[in-house]
Scaffold this active site. Structure first.
Site, PDB file in Angstrom:
ATOM      1  N   ASN A  27     -13.396 -33.898 -57.398  1.00  0.00           N
ATOM      2  CA  ASN A  27     -13.039 -34.716 -58.570  1.00  0.00           C
ATOM      3  C   ASN A  27     -13.255 -34.031 -59.917  1.00  0.00           C
ATOM      4  OD1 ASN A  27     -15.813 -34.926 -58.253  1.00  0.00           O
ATOM      5  ND2 ASN A  27     -15.913 -36.999 -59.052  1.00  0.00           N
ATOM      6  N   GLU A  51     -26.332 -33.301 -56.187  1.00  0.00           N
ATOM      7  CA  GLU A  51     -25.899 -34.523 -56.865  1.00  0.00           C
ATOM      8  C   GLU A  51     -24.907 -35.196 -55.947  1.00  0.00           C
ATOM      9  OE1 GLU A  51     -27.404 -35.515 -59.467  1.00  0.00           O
ATOM     10  OE2 GLU A  51     -28.382 -33.666 -60.090  1.00  0.00           O
ATOM     11  N   CYS A  54     -18.502 -40.014 -59.705  1.00  0.00           N
ATOM     12  CA  CYS A  54     -19.800 -40.410 -59.140  1.00  0.00           C
ATOM     13  C   CYS A  54     -20.474 -41.450 -60.020  1.00  0.00           C
ATOM     14  CB  CYS A  54     -20.689 -39.189 -58.985  1.00  0.00           C
ATOM     15  SG  CYS A  54     -20.894 -38.264 -60.500  1.00  0.00           S
TER      16      CYS A  54
END
Ligand code: NAP
Ligand code: G3P
Length: 488
Positions: free
Chosen positions: A163, A259, A293
């Site tokens: 992304n 992450e 996210c």
């Protein structure tokens, strides 16, 4: 114009030891655009031997690189940032085609990355070590001093998700190389062309041979091999919680910085400015179709203001621009999802919620991979949508009786990336912020990472360690103490 290097069959090569190399493998992966299924190119599914070569090369080159003056390393970063900006249009076009990003978000990704790289160079130049006198400690005299410097870790493995193929690659590569590490970079397969473009920029900026090497191939095929490779000294991964858990389970004695996924809650209290809240919730939940996210992935609103908020959110959701960036005249907020599997999953969550009694206020339909922005009210905790990360344009509204119930539900999530709290009472804001089990609480703002020098971290299943420019630099270096013992 920057030309990515292809072989005579049109397959993109990889950067290994300063050269764009062909693979020996016959195995290739075709990258199709999520926007029109057109073929964007082919990449190599590299062999284990080629991965070995990339890592070995990185190891050898790092020995010299760690002693290269810092100002020479930072100069390369400044050049890379300039090159990103001067090739913005071309890279934006590639991002649009390869990962279906809307134009505004793609421009913002590239500009933000250039800023990130420059700021990394600035911070690195201004970070020093320290000297500690022995007599600070009981029982010691002034005859000892520890000179503490920061040392690179060695070979950093950078794995990025689809992304943010430029930003989440550069935010690993820049802190790694500026601190004297070398990098093996494995981009997401969908996003690999944008990743290779970034590698080309770093190469053009003067990163020496072997300091940045690229490895392409499916994570499901070569991922385990790379992350457990003996030559890797640090793994910096961004991606799903599922893969993050896997990496954490199979690696040993290698520091991890990860992450992962999120289920960011926007908590709305009764005195919130509802116009500001609705605006933030909609921008936070739906940009790039929710494929972020840090997207707002649930709203926990107290009953007193729920009807009013829902009405305002619905109006804004209905104003979102939906379409294909290729064929839409204006910028669109809602774009086709990255692939049909992702769209199937989002529809599954919507269907489950409908079957259990949630109300669709807006959207809920799909044409191929384009899902209309979906707003669902009366979502309850027995529904999957209350807990799972859709990574798509659907927002559940969960009504709660008060702030304490919101906190309980927020914290019951396996995730702990960020949360927002909307209120005009600073005491209530602190009360809620103090109790949330997340890396960051945003007061009266949508959940989001930037500015990128802030610490960025997830707790629980949302991550391990802390990113953010200075924090990434610290994570990719270790203190080294040289103790001077003075004879008295
Ligand atoms: P993903 O499927 O987990 O893939 C991420 C990266 O891991 C890709 O490069 C992938 O390669 C690779 N990979 C897959 N299996 C692997 C394995 N066994 N070992 C090593 N690497 C492996 O995630 P995604 O779909 O690209 O991204 C969406 C997810 O990322 C969401 O959950 C989102 O929340 C999370 N994300 C988190 C943050 C954050 O900062 N917290 C930021 C952005 C995204 P292939 O592409 O070849 O499979
Ligand atoms: O660095 C990009 C990603 O991790 C999150 O950024 O702006 O979508 O919150 P953003």
């Amino acid at each position: 114009m920057i030309e990515l290097i292809k072989n005579e069959k049109g397959i993109f090569k990889n950067l290994i030891n300063g050269k764009w190399k062909d693979s020996t493998t016959e195995s290739t992966i075709t990258i199709l655009s999520p926007l029109d299924n057109s073929e964007l190119g082919k990449i190599n599914a590299m062999t284990r031997e080629e991965v070995d070569e990339a890592i070995e090369t990185a190891k050898i080159a790092q020995v010299v690189w760690r002693s290269t003056p810092l100002n020479e390393r930072t100069d390369i970063l400044y050049k890379a940032a300039d090159l990103l900006e001067s090739n913005l249009d071309e890279l934006v076009q590639l991002l649009i085609m390869e990962i279906g990003k809307d134009k505004n978000s793609a421009i913002s990704e590239v500009n933000r990355t250039a800023d990130f790289i420059r700021f990394t160079a600035d911070i690195a130049k201004n970070m020093g070590g320290e000297s500690i006198s022995g007599d600070n400690f009981p029982g010691y005299k002034r005859n000892k001093v520890s000179i503490v410097t920061r040392e690179p870790l060695g070979v950093i493995l950078a794995i990025s998700p689809f992304n943010y193929p430029v930003n989440l690659a550069a935010s690993k590569i820049a802190p790694a190389i500026v601190t004297g590490n070398s990098v093996v970079f494995k981009p997401a397969t969908q996003g690999a062309l944008s990743g290779l473009y970034l590698a080309k920029i770093f190469e053009m900026a003067g990163v020496p041979a072997g300091i940045l090497n690229t490895v392409t191939g499916r994570g499901s095929e070569i991922g385990d091999y790379i992350v457990t490779h003996k030559g890797i000294n640090f793994v910096n991964f961004t991606g799903s919680t599922e893969v993050g858990h896997r990496i954490s389970n199979i690696t040993s004695m290698v520091p991890l910085l990860m992450e992962l996924g999120g289920k960011d809650a926007a908590i709305v209290l009764k005195d919130a400015d509802l116009d500001l809240t609705a605006k933030n919730i909609v921008a936070g939940a739906y940009s790039y179709s929710g494929q972020r996210c840090t997207a707002v992935k649930r709203v926990l609103v107290v009953n007193e203001v729920a009807d009013q908020l829902v009405e305002k959110v619905k109006i804004l959701v209905e104003q979102l621009k939906v379409g294909n960036p290729l064929t839409s005249k204006d910028n669109v907020d809602i774009v086709p999802l990255i692939n049909s599997k992702a769209a199937d999953f989002v529809m599954e969550l919507i269907q489950d919620a409908i079957e259990k009694g949630a109300k669709v206020l807006s959207g809920g339909t799909r044409k191929e991979n384009l899902i209309q922005p979906t707003l669902m009210d009366n979502v309850t905790v027995d529904m999957r949508l209350a807990w799972e990360e859709p990574f798509g344009p659907v927002l559940p509204i969960i009504r709660v009786k008060d702030a304490d119930e919101a906190i309980i539900i927020a914290n019951q999530s396996e995730y702990g990336l960020q949360s927002s709290v909307f209120t005009q009472n600073i005491n209530d804001a602190f009360y809620v912020a103090d109790k949330l089990e997340v890396g960051t609480v945003q007061v009266n703002n949508k959940t989001e990472r930037g500015p990128d020098h802030f610490p960025f971290l997830g707790v629980k299943s949302s991550g391990v360690g802390t990113q953010g420019i200075r924090y990434s630099i610290e994570a990719m270096t270790r203190p080294k103490a040289t103790v001077i013992n003075i004879t008295q």
